[in-house]
Write an enzyme that holds these catalytic residues in place. Sequence first.
Site: not given
Length: 549
Positions: A290-291, A464-466
């Site tokens: 993620d980020h 919210y970049h899984p």
Amino acid sequence: MQADFVIIGSGSAGSAMASRLSEDGKNTVIVLEYGGTDAGPFIQMPAALSYPMSMGIYDWGYETEPEPHLGGRRLAAPRGKVIGGSSSINGMVYVRGHAEDFDGWAEAGADGWAFADVLPYFQRMEHSHGGQEGWRGIKGPLHIRHGDQNNPLYESFIKAGQQAGFEVTQDYNGEKQEGFGPMEQTIHRGRRWSAANAYLRPALKRSNLQLVKGLARKIIIENGQAVGVEIQRGGKIEIIGANREVIVAASSFNSPKLLMLSGIGPAAHLRDMGIEVIADRPGVGANLQDHLELYVQQESIQPITLYSKLNLLSKGLIGAEWLFFKTGLGTSNHFEVAAFLRSRPGIKYPDIQYHFIPVAIRYDGKAAAKSHGFQAHVGPMRSKSRGSVTLRSAEATDAPIIRFNYMSAPDDWAEFRHCIRLTRDIFQQKAFDPYRGAEISPGADVQTDDQLDAFIAEHAESAYHPCGTCKMGRADDAMSVVDAQCRVIGVDRLRVADSSIFPEITNGNLNGPSIMVGEKASDHILGKSPLPRSNLQPWINPRWETSDR
């Protein structure tokens, strides 16, 4: 019920595949979606983006286990439970990723997914308004535009970047990602241009495509082949038959969960859950990435920010103008300028991303600063930390166990401290002199490494970049889940195509690359020759070995 292809999930990749697989009319396609309609202003009005992400009607409502390196905090892990999936609840920021990201995929075993291979698919899906000629698509279904940048703080951010010695770019999705410049939005005619609006809704007019509402419980596998999907609909269990293939596009949380519920995953874990092992794939649910990001917030001494629009009357007027005319402040996500920077000499391509917004506010719309302000969202792009998604039980209705293991790599802390200090440097440039007040967050008294680390542990949030939990790679790599054609290794007639197959996280927001995966996977599924490779060469900073700017 049955179809040639059954797609689980109507999100970024699922919607694209639904459109492409049903395009020529020869194949029947069923898309399974547990969520409901995306109609209504909370989703369709771009400025309302903070609402759907925290509404149970649109979001699965997942959260992480306590994160040990973030003081035991549980972080929200939203995923779209609605037509269009997460493209219906995201921030509408469009980033392809850097060319080097995809070349890295190919080196890691995803043959045929280098930048030269994927660029034609980005071009096929895009309808770019004002992007770099030759590099961008102009006939695709996904409309992409720049914001109006009417607020003077946007220009100040870009000028401050130049004054700090950094590059400028007019199109970070074109030849040159590195630098400060306008940010792109998936917004069209004043509305959120989700994968549902771009792909699924037009395709549903075809008689060979059907959308079925229901919860996918597991994939039915007989004699090593996927033959259908067991779903729960209206209190009943049904089987949807797949004549040709089942394609999982259910998110980086739900795709591995579904594989494991179906007997595909780490054998010991499946046995612990009482699930019969069909294919021992230890990589299912592993490699979660993620980020993380922070907000650096600054007071504005001029009353020109969006703070004056946060009262109920202003919100009502903005909403009314949007509802009746699709114009005004409601038509933007207000992330209208960005930057992609390198953190130090020797880094070949950007590893820091900025979103800038002319208000001091949280992503969920809560806890706005009590004054006019502006903020930069900043975070490192390539953390070495890895997490996992595992089953809580063998029950399909139970949420999976999500452990990101954020900040577990020692480099993460140094990279984040650099991000904060760099942002302060940018905000101290001359371009901000007419506007700059006191620093709201972290605050001028937070200076030492220890103080910054404490602030990071308390305030870092997911962007919210899984991705990464069903890694694409070589079949002889034990941790690969799918091969380079998105086929699940060890089970026939089953594919995964969404952000879960990313071997490594890409630079920036993931909606664009997720749609690209749906586009490219469609050609693999249909047995088409891939689009011809591109020979365009991306810009790499000639000073990358000696300077960060």
